[in-house]
Design an enzyme around this catalytic site. Structure first.
Site: not given
Ligand code: SUG
Length: 445
Positions: A21-23, A25, A28-29, A111, A175, A214, A250, A369
């Site tokens: 859950g590091l991101s 916005g 899904a994360s 990215n 990004e 971003r 993105h 991605c």
């Molecule tokens: O940057 N998720 C990535 C997903 C990147 C998707 N890339 C493109 N759309 N091109 C991000 O948000 C989640 C990691 C975590 O929550 O454990 C993460 O970094």
């Protein structure tokens, strides 16, 4: 006419793939934070995707995962002692810090960098700018190894320029290719490059409110300058703030393109109509537009199904295939839309291939991605490090390597285990031999 092909370089999903859950916005994360991940299954899903593209006759490359946990990142911010102590202290200070240094986020190779083919660049070389990814701490750890890997893969300075990442400052938040679409009558012809930003210093009030943007306009402009692009063939456009607030972190979550095809949702951009003219003008031909309307499916459907994170690929024998995530077939409205697109003769997409990349999807990473697009002429491809170009033999070696080293499951508790950390170093050492990237990782130097 210059012949060139698009080579997709996919990020090989690393052994520490986890859900933290590091991101902000990235819905899904956030939703899957704390879940149990399946690194082995994840990596095999990614490899199966690469082989599906190969089966269509396309050339496929592999980008290596990074060294995680990144214990040097903890030392850089004042933690010290044994590996065990570093992990424990980081966890006690902030569990998300511990998760960040284990993240396998470099798998999302869209990215990794922004790439301009040689046909677009005034010096006739392929230009790559690795993304600084400064918007999220865990992703900001990627660019040193990404830059090094790209320089080892595209090392011939007469054909390639791998720039340094942009300055590490919000003004230049970048990004990579996730916010960049190149249009051209065919891959080898000079193109029109579209750069998409979420934030513009000239118009600070025009931004998203709920979630962070971003990418800045200043970053886009800097890349276009460095890549020696013809300003008359560059288009800058702003993401719709409502889209960012709906989870479009993105642009490749809401729009994509290939050669003359432009697929997007009507709520993708702040100004859709003038944008189309701005691209078609310098291209010298009308775009084949596929615009999804709200009546087809909503912004929410787009984000949950990830339909725009499909890859549109040109098959060598002609025609285009949509490489889409299974989740978009499972959404009734989106699935019906895809059927209409495939059967509509006004666009060249005549086939769809639904793929299972669910492990990555649960962190907000779909098929597009996972790949970095690099358009290469035959000579440029020949000058590329052949160790990372996928064939049956490499696929077999990677499968055996994954089977041998990857954990079946990973949960938050495992991130405190120094033995796991050490065993992964041995695995990566082996990988640099398999991919012919000796000395890639900091521990090897
Ligand atoms: O940057 N998720 C990535 C997903 C990147 C998707 N890339 C493109 N759309 N091109 C991000 O948000 C989640 C990691 C975590 O929550 O454990 C993460 O970094």
């Amino acid at each position: 006419m210059m012949q060139a092909r698009e080579v997709n370089f996919d990020g090989l999903i690393g052994p520490t793939h986890n859900y933290a859950g590091l991101s902000p916005g990235n819905l899904a994360s956030a939703t899957n934070a704390g879940g149990v991940s399946k690194p082995k299954a994840a990596a095999l899903q990614g490899l199966a995707k690469m082989n599906t593209l190969r089966s269509l006759g396309l050339t496929q490359g592999v980008l290596p995962p990074q060294q995680r946990p990144d214990l040097s990142a903890l030392r850089a911010i004042g933690f010290s002692g044994s590996d065990e102590q570093l992990l424990r202290d980081a966890h006690e200070s902030d569990p998300t810090l511990l998760a960040a240094i284990w993240s396998a986020s470099s798998m999302w190779a869209a990215n990794a960098a922004t790439v301009s083919p040689s046909a677009d660049c005034a010096d006739g070389r392929v230009h790559l700018t690795p993304a600084n990814l400064i918007s999220n701490y865990h992703r900001s750890l990627e660019h040193p190894t990404t830059t090094r890997a790209l320089r080892m893969i595209f090392s011939d300075a007469s054909k390639f320029v791998v720039h340094d990442p942009l300055p590490q400052q919000m003004r230049y938040a970048d990004e990579g290719a996730a916010n960049h679409i190149r249009f051209a009558s065919s891959h080898g012809e000079p193109g029109v490059e579209m750069f998409v930003f979420g934030f513009d210093r000239e118009d600070p009030a025009g931004g998203a409110r709920r979630f962070p943007s971003r990418q800045t306009r200043a970053a886009c402009e800097a890349i276009a300058r460095r890549h020696l692009l013809d300003p008359a063939r560059v288009v800058y456009t702003r993401q719709h703030p409502d889209a960012i607030d709906a989870g479009v972190f993105h642009n490749d979550v809401i729009a994509t393109g290939n050669e003359g095809v432009f697929l997007f949702h009507e709520q993708a951009f702040a100004t859709s109509r003038s944008l189309v003219t701005d691209i078609a003008g310098p291209l010298g031909q009308p775009l084949k537009l596929i615009e999804a309307q709200d009546g087809d499916f909503t912004l929410e459907d787009a984000v949950s199904s990830y339909i725009f994170n499909s890859q549109i690929v040109t098959r060598p024998q002609g025609g285009m295939t949509l490489i889409a995530p299974l989740e978009s077939q499972e959404n009734e409205r989106v699935g019906a839309f895809v059927e209409r697109v495939v059967h509509d003769d006004r666009n060249p997409i005549d086939a769809v291939n639904y793929l299972d990349v669910r492990e990555s999807m649960r962190n907000g990473g779909g098929p597009a991605c996972l790949r970095l697009r690099v358009v290469l002429t035959d000579e440029e491809l020949a000058a590329t490090n052949q160790g990372v170009i996928l064939d049956d033999a490499l696929s077999d070696r990677l499968t055996a390597w994954i089977e041998k080293h990857y954990p079946d499951e990973l949960s938050a508790n495992d991130l405190l285990d120094p033995k796991l950390a050490r065993s992964l170093t041995d695995a990566l050492d082996e990988l640099t031999q398999i991919l012919d990237l000796p000395g890639l990782y900091p521990f090897q130097r």
